[in-house]
Design a protein around this motif. Structure first.
Motif, PDB file in Angstrom:
ATOM      1  N   ALA A 250       0.824  -1.214   0.000  1.00 55.16           N
ATOM      2  CA  ALA A 250       0.000   0.000   0.000  1.00 55.16           C
ATOM      3  C   ALA A 250       0.858   1.264   0.000  1.00 55.16           C
ATOM      4  O   ALA A 250       0.560   2.225  -0.709  1.00 55.16           O
ATOM      5  N   VAL A 251       1.940   1.266   0.797  1.00 55.75           N
ATOM      6  CA  VAL A 251       2.799   2.454   0.896  1.00 55.75           C
ATOM      7  C   VAL A 251       3.481   2.726  -0.437  1.00 55.75           C
ATOM      8  O   VAL A 251       3.554   3.867  -0.896  1.00 55.75           O
ATOM      9  N   VAL A 252       3.967   1.639  -1.063  1.00 62.40           N
ATOM     10  CA  VAL A 252       4.663   1.775  -2.350  1.00 62.40           C
ATOM     11  C   VAL A 252       3.696   2.293  -3.414  1.00 62.40           C
ATOM     12  O   VAL A 252       4.019   3.206  -4.187  1.00 62.40           O
ATOM     13  N   ILE A 253       2.480   1.735  -3.428  1.00 66.23           N
ATOM     14  CA  ILE A 253       1.472   2.168  -4.408  1.00 66.23           C
ATOM     15  C   ILE A 253       1.134   3.636  -4.172  1.00 66.23           C
ATOM     16  O   ILE A 253       1.055   4.433  -5.108  1.00 66.23           O
ATOM     17  N   GLY A 254       0.936   3.998  -2.891  1.00 60.05           N
ATOM     18  CA  GLY A 254       0.630   5.390  -2.542  1.00 60.05           C
ATOM     19  C   GLY A 254       1.709   6.341  -3.013  1.00 60.05           C
ATOM     20  O   GLY A 254       1.426   7.457  -3.461  1.00 60.05           O
ATOM     21  N   SER A 255       2.959   5.881  -2.961  1.00 63.15           N
ATOM     22  CA  SER A 255       4.070   6.771  -3.335  1.00 63.15           C
ATOM     23  C   SER A 255       4.154   7.002  -4.845  1.00 63.15           C
ATOM     24  O   SER A 255       4.896   7.862  -5.308  1.00 63.15           O
ATOM     25  N   LEU A 256       3.382   6.238  -5.633  1.00 60.37           N
ATOM     26  CA  LEU A 256       3.354   6.455  -7.092  1.00 60.37           C
ATOM     27  C   LEU A 256       2.586   7.719  -7.446  1.00 60.37           C
ATOM     28  O   LEU A 256       2.731   8.278  -8.535  1.00 60.37           O
TER      29      LEU A 256
END
Length: 400
Positions: A250-256
């Protein structure tokens, strides 16, 4: 011709002050909030409650700030705003009680309205109405890095300094870096004013005078709804993606989201010459709604969540360009500050409640229904932008 190189210096200076303005006054808050709540004896929800109220009051002040920009110049307002931001950050850092903390946070959001995009766009329109649309695109491209730069900076500083000390550092940035730059921009405008004896060229709006009021209401309504849709999801993006079963991803996706925002502005800068501001506004709304629908249909499927974050980022990136260029295209450069002030007030006042309303909706009717409702609001804004685009088919002619 020397005036052509002013925008580059002007846009670079404003770009730096936008990164600091958004980074210190907006993006850092979510990182520093846990420290604030522990220190002040408030729950995290209460700290964000204060922030929501301050966003709402800050939004209401945008109308008045916009009028003052037309009266004394956007760069003058930005210079005062940087000083106010520094003072209120220092007041916040000192705040011995919850009441003073709350007042400082509210004043912080009022100062935000004096130094962030709304003011910077007005400064560009004042500097040169004809090139302002391009300059706004370049500026949002630079400003798009605010979260990318200030989230890590704020997080790193929390290891070494308390939130109060970090706010003092931020106060210094606003006072010693942003304020002199805004003052310099103000002096550029003064020089240009003295140099040109002939009247300034203005941009004539594409909406005929008799239809302006209706168009103004529709555009404000469309931006406010779209702002609500976006603010609701952004405030809960990472926990929401975690809750549907994406876990650590979720964090990685959010950082996109951030890079996608910057990418959309880059694409627009290279290929967007043929797309009119009404087209841009429409595209941003379609991308945001499409992103929400993708998440609804794909659930915890990883590629779907990635597509959702990218669509949302692309839409959001184009949306901030449209907020600056659409009012200029529709209503012209006269009274630009007051017009964008009214629009910002509607957008910010409506958007301030979004995180709270969306959280309540997720709890009471579930995430899927909350997302459906959100997509419906976005769809209404698409219809509103279509209506505006349809009412300004005739080309803008200079009938001064």
């Amino acid at each position: 011709m020397h005036s052509s190189n002013i925008p580059a210096g002007l846009v670079s200076a404003l770009g730096l002050t936008q990164i600091i303005g958004y980074g210190t006054l907006y993006y850092s808050f979510s990182i520093l909030a846990p420290g604030m709540s522990a220190d002040l004896g408030l729950s995290l929800a209460e700290v964000f409650g204060v922030f929501s109220v301050s966003l709402f009051i800050g939004g209401l002040s945008a109308t008045y700030i916009g009028k003052q920009m037309d009266r004394i110049g956007a760069a003058t307002i930005m210079t005062i705003g940087s000083a106010l931001a520094a003072v209120t950050l220092a007041l916040c850092a000192w705040s011995p009680s919850i009441a003073i903390f709350a007042i400082a946070i509210i004043l912080l959001e009022v100062s935000s309205g004096m130094v962030q995009y709304q003011a910077a766009f007005a400064a560009l329109v004042e500097s040169d109405p004809r090139t302002a649309s391009r300059s706004i695109t370049y500026l949002t491209l630079i400003g798009g890095f605010a979260s990318t730069i200030f989230w890590p900076i704020s997080a790193t500083l929390t290891s070494y300094l308390s939130w109060r000390e970090i706010y003092l550092v931020f106060a210094a940035l606003n006072l010693f870096l942003c304020m002199p730059l805004h003052f310099w921009i103000r002096s550029l405008g003064k020089k240009a004013g003295e140099a040109s004896i002939q009247p300034r060229e203005t941009v004539i709006g594409a909406i005929p005078p008799h239809a302006r009021r209706r168009a103004m209401v529709i555009v404000s309504f469309a931006f406010a709804l779209l702002g609500f849709t976006l603010a609701a999801i952004l405030a809960h993006m990472v926990p929401m993606l975690g809750s549907i079963g994406l876990g650590a991803a979720a964090v990685v996706i959010g950082s996109l989201f951030g890079p996608a925002q910057v990418l959309s502005r880059l694409i627009n800068m290279v290929f967007g010459k043929n797309l009119s501001p009404p087209g841009l506004a429409l595209l941003s709304a379609v991308l945001i709604v499409f992103g929400v629908l993708i998440l609804l249909m794909t659930g915890n499927w990883l590629p779907g969540a990635v597509a959702f974050a990218i669509c949302l980022g692309l839409g959001s990136g184009i949306n901030s360009i449209a907020q600056g260029s659409l009012p200029l295209y529709l209503f012209g450069s006269d009274g630009y500050g007051a017009i964008t002030g009214k629009m910002a007030a509607a957008r910010l006042a409506v958007g301030a409640g979004a995180p709270f309303v969306f959280a309540a909706a997720m709890e009471n009717i579930g995430l899927s229904f909350a997302l459906v409702a959100n997509a419906c609001l976005g769809a209404i804004s698409i219809a509103a932008f279509v209506a505006v685009a349809a009412s300004c088919r005739q080309p803008a002619t200079a009938t001064a």
